[in-house]
Design a protein around this motif. Structure first.
Motif: not given
Length: 58
Positions: A40-41, A43-45, A47
Motif C-alpha cells: 500500500e505504501i 503504491g502511494r509513493i 504509483p
C-alpha cells in the motif's frame, strides 16, 4: 543551543548514498513492514511502478 555536529561523519557522502540505495532496494518487508502495508505504501509513493518484491535471499 546546538553548536553543530557532535563528531565528524564516519562515512563519505558517496558511500552513504550507496548504502542508502542498497537498503532501499531491499524493500520495506526486509525492514519489518508487513507485506500488505508495504504494498500500500509503495503504491502511494511510486504509483507509476508496479510493486516489485525484493529478490529472495540466497
Amino acid at each position: 543551543m546546538s553548536k553543530g555536529q557532535a563528531s565528524r561523519p564516519k562515512l563519505s557522502e558517496a558511500l552513504f548514498e550507496v548504502l542508502v540505495e542498497q537498503e532501499l532496494a531491499k524493500g520495506p518487508v526486509a525492514h519489518g513492514w508487513p507485506d500488505h502495508v508495504a504494498r500500500e505504501i509503495y503504491g502511494r509513493i511510486q504509483p507509476d511502478r508496479a510493486f516489485a518484491a525484493p529478490p529472495a535471499a540466497a
